[in-house]
Design an enzyme around this catalytic site. Structure first.
Site, PDB file in Angstrom:
ATOM      1  N   PHE A 281       4.645  -6.234  -0.239  1.00 28.16           N
ATOM      2  CA  PHE A 281       6.079  -6.447  -0.403  1.00 28.16           C
ATOM      3  C   PHE A 281       6.922  -5.309   0.140  1.00 28.16           C
ATOM      4  O   PHE A 281       8.065  -5.511   0.543  1.00 28.16           O
ATOM      5  CB  PHE A 281       6.411  -6.640  -1.900  1.00 28.16           C
ATOM      6  CG  PHE A 281       6.415  -5.357  -2.690  1.00 28.16           C
ATOM      7  CD1 PHE A 281       7.552  -4.560  -2.776  1.00 28.16           C
ATOM      8  CD2 PHE A 281       5.275  -4.917  -3.346  1.00 28.16           C
ATOM      9  CE1 PHE A 281       7.554  -3.372  -3.484  1.00 28.16           C
ATOM     10  CE2 PHE A 281       5.267  -3.742  -4.065  1.00 28.16           C
ATOM     11  CZ  PHE A 281       6.410  -2.966  -4.133  1.00 28.16           C
TER      12      PHE A 281
ATOM     13  N   GLY B 168      -2.405  -3.038   0.726  1.00 31.64           N
ATOM     14  CA  GLY B 168      -2.176  -3.208  -0.699  1.00 31.64           C
ATOM     15  C   GLY B 168      -2.864  -2.115  -1.491  1.00 31.64           C
ATOM     16  O   GLY B 168      -3.130  -1.024  -0.976  1.00 31.64           O
ATOM     17  N   SER B 169      -3.168  -2.418  -2.738  1.00 34.07           N
ATOM     18  CA  SER B 169      -3.745  -1.418  -3.628  1.00 34.07           C
ATOM     19  C   SER B 169      -5.202  -1.146  -3.292  1.00 34.07           C
ATOM     20  O   SER B 169      -5.897  -1.986  -2.705  1.00 34.07           O
ATOM     21  CB  SER B 169      -3.637  -1.891  -5.079  1.00 34.07           C
ATOM     22  OG  SER B 169      -4.535  -2.967  -5.319  1.00 34.07           O
ATOM     23  N   THR B 170      -5.664   0.016  -3.708  1.00 35.76           N
ATOM     24  CA  THR B 170      -7.055   0.390  -3.478  1.00 35.76           C
ATOM     25  C   THR B 170      -8.004  -0.547  -4.204  1.00 35.76           C
ATOM     26  O   THR B 170      -9.045  -0.943  -3.656  1.00 35.76           O
ATOM     27  CB  THR B 170      -7.289   1.844  -3.926  1.00 35.76           C
ATOM     28  OG1 THR B 170      -6.501   2.710  -3.106  1.00 35.76           O
ATOM     29  CG2 THR B 170      -8.753   2.232  -3.797  1.00 35.76           C
TER      30      THR B 170
ATOM     31  N   GLU C 182      -5.376  -0.725   4.744  1.00 40.26           N
ATOM     32  CA  GLU C 182      -4.312   0.266   4.531  1.00 40.26           C
ATOM     33  C   GLU C 182      -3.988   0.240   3.046  1.00 40.26           C
ATOM     34  O   GLU C 182      -3.215  -0.600   2.581  1.00 40.26           O
ATOM     35  CB  GLU C 182      -3.076  -0.074   5.370  1.00 40.26           C
ATOM     36  CG  GLU C 182      -3.314  -0.059   6.864  1.00 40.26           C
ATOM     37  CD  GLU C 182      -3.515   1.331   7.443  1.00 40.26           C
ATOM     38  OE1 GLU C 182      -3.423   2.317   6.668  1.00 40.26           O
ATOM     39  OE2 GLU C 182      -3.771   1.438   8.643  1.00 40.26           O
TER      40      GLU C 182
ATOM     41  N   GLU D  52      -1.794   6.507  -8.083  1.00 40.43           N
ATOM     42  CA  GLU D  52      -0.575   6.227  -7.332  1.00 40.43           C
ATOM     43  C   GLU D  52       0.321   5.296  -8.146  1.00 40.43           C
ATOM     44  O   GLU D  52      -0.087   4.192  -8.508  1.00 40.43           O
ATOM     45  CB  GLU D  52      -0.903   5.556  -5.992  1.00 40.43           C
ATOM     46  CG  GLU D  52       0.346   5.182  -5.198  1.00 40.43           C
ATOM     47  CD  GLU D  52       0.041   4.316  -3.992  1.00 40.43           C
ATOM     48  OE1 GLU D  52       0.610   4.569  -2.927  1.00 40.43           O
ATOM     49  OE2 GLU D  52      -0.789   3.389  -4.121  1.00 40.43           O
TER      50      GLU D  52
END
EC number: 1.2.1.3
Length: 529
Positions: free
Chosen positions: A182, A262-264, A284, A417
């Site tokens: 997003f 997105g998230s890890t 990423e 994060e």
């Protein structure tokens, strides 16, 4: 507000969705982008979709902007089928011809720069200069891809065998899956699509569930250019939906490469599933970026850089500064200047569509909850709020930019994060300590150091310096240019997108040996006669 009934879906003749659009002239750009009629959330050569209805919500007001019909899992699979059907025609075009079409896409984006940028600000919540800048980033990568179309390399190597040629050729992979987030609802797709398409690939894109209008408007622009050039629009398919639709892309063996932003945690699962089918991933993922301010730094420059890196996009960039590592001799002065700057930022808070606003809202309620939970965790672990720390009492998802000190570098919240404008401040006494601190987290995306000492610079960028994919000197952690490869190490995923040789991700390498003689010698002088 007024209501418009949808046109009938290609998949459900009875489908009628109500779209809400505000009548304020300020939102006239929606009409410019063709969003005054209902656009279902699936494009596979035709617009449709018969999945559930989702709502697009304005971060500035918390109100519904529009309702969009998502794709079913079968429709998502069908979209992959349509992209695969169209791919051979696209791949067989000469690369410069593909480049010319990408140039036209860039021009069409230029023609819609401001309305599309305003849509990004409306739906994502970033301020208008950043919304327009994000579209400009897509335009820039189109320009880059046009040049690349004339430069895609191959190689010829000396062969040890008489009358043999040894070559290396790059070919497109097929249909690339792009799952974007997003916070950059158009730029990340642009990095991937412009380069992947000029290399000869088709695209199937799943944008974020909370920014469907940006995905729809962008797809309308791209497919319009493709179709005017006699190319099936399904070369650039769009599917809209949640995690289940994303899993359809991840699990489908017809998609040789999945680019995921997105998230890890989610990225780890994507990597495992794609690898299980021997596909390739371009990841990423999360960042936990540090900005070091050395004793000899230009403090005015460092403060200016820190302000944007900490609070730009309301802290919702993967390259946002999460940790400030300040030399003990300048810590207090730096913090004093930073707090003054933060106060000025709060005076420019407001609707991201307003020209004079510098600081907008968080994206949604989930982001607001994460902000509050992070601050509670920090306080419970001995943190001290130096600035901010509260939700702002107005409509929308607004919070104060926040500075927290007093935590251990090993505190769980520091290692995590949080996608919000929260920065943790730490004191360091040497460059070696600062580098070790920078490298002490799982993530390895972006890093920055302010110094005037040339020795510091080369220590920082050397093999025992920052372990991040992006290493900056005398600029902040945010604001990468398209010419360099973007991405990080460790749990950031190791992917590289945008410039440099990132194009190689989207192609397969073939080593080719051609015997143009009348004999059949073997390599290494082997005799088999």
């Amino acid at each position: 507000m007024f209501r418009l009934l949808s046109r009938k879906s290609a998949y459900d003749p009875q489908l009628q969705i109500v779209r809400h659009l505000v009548t304020d002239p300020k939102y006239g750009f929606l009409r410019q982008l063709g969003l005054t009629i209902e656009n279902p959330g699936l494009y596979d050569g035709r617009w449709g979709g018969s999945g559930k209805v989702i709502e697009s919500i304005s971060p500035a007001t918390g109100k519904v902007i529009a309702k969009v019909r998502t794709s079913t899992l079968q429709e998502a699979s069908n979209a992959i089928t349509e992209a695969r059907k169209a791919w051979p025609q696209w791949a067989l075009l000469p690369a410069p011809t593909r480049g010319e079409i990408i140039r036209q896409i860039g021009e069409e984006l230029r023609n819609n720069l401001k309305p599309l940028g305003r849509l990004v600000s409306l739906e994502m919540g970033k301020i208008l200069p950043e919304g327009i800048g994000e579209v400009q980033e897509f335009i820039d990568i189109c320009d880059y891809a046009v040049g690349l179309s004339r430069m895609l390399p191959g190689s010829m190597f000396p062969s040890e065998r008489k009358n043999h040629a040894l070559l290396e050729k790059w070919n497109p992979l097929g249909v690339i899956g792009v799952i974007s987030a997003f916070n950059f609802p158009i730029a990340v797709y642009g990095w991937n699509s412009a380069i992947a398409m000029v290399c000869g690939n088709g695209i199937i894109w799943k944008g974020a569930l909370t920014t469907p209008l940006v995905s729809i408007a962008t797809t309308k622009i791209i497919t319009g250019v493709l179709e005017r050039n006699g190319v099936p629009g399904s070369i650039a398919c769009l599917v809209t939906g949640g995690a289940d639709v994303g899993e359809t892309i991840v699990n489908d063996s017809r998609i040789p490469l999945v680019s995921f932003t997105g998230s890890t945690n989610v990225g780890r699962n994507v990597a495992i599933k794609v690898q299980e089918r021997f596909g390739k991933c371009l990841l990423e993922l999360g960042g936990n970026n540090a900005l070091i301010v050395a004793q000899d730094a230009d403090l005015e420059m460092a403060v200016r850089a820190a302000v944007f890196s900490c609070v730009g996009t309301t802290g919702q960039r993967c390259t946002t500064t999460r940790r400030l590592l300040l030399h003990s001799k300048i810590k207090d002065e730096f913090l004093g200047k930073l707090k003054i700057a933060y106060k000025c930022i709060l005076e420019r808070l407001g609707d991201p569509l307003d020209d004079n606003v510098l600081y907008g809202p968080l994206h949604n309620q989930h982001a607001l909850d994460e902000y509050k939970q992070a601050i509670d965790s920090a306080l419970q672990n001995g943190g001290k709020i130096e600035f901010g720390g509260k939700q702002i009492n107005r409509v929308g998802f607004y919070v104060e930019p926040t500075i927290i000190s007093g935590l251990s570098s090993k505190a769980e919240i520091v290692q995590k994060e949080t996608f919000a404008p929260i920065v943790y401040v730490f004191e360091v006494n040497s460059l070696e300590d600062a580098i070790a601190f920078n490298n002490s987290v799982q993530q390895g995306l972006s890093s920055s150091m302010f110094t005037k000492n040339l020795g510091n610079v080369f220590q920082w960028i050397g093999p025992h310096g920052s372990d991040c994919g992006i290493i900056n000197v005398n600029i902040g952690t945010s604001g990468a240019e398209i010419g360099g490869a973007f991405g990080g190490e460790k749990s950031t995923g190791g992917g590289r997108e945008s410039g440099s040789d990132a194009w190689k991700h989207y192609m397969r390498r073939a080593t080719i040996t051609i015997n143009y003689g009348n004999e059949l010698p073997l390599a290494q002088g082997i005799k088999f006669e």
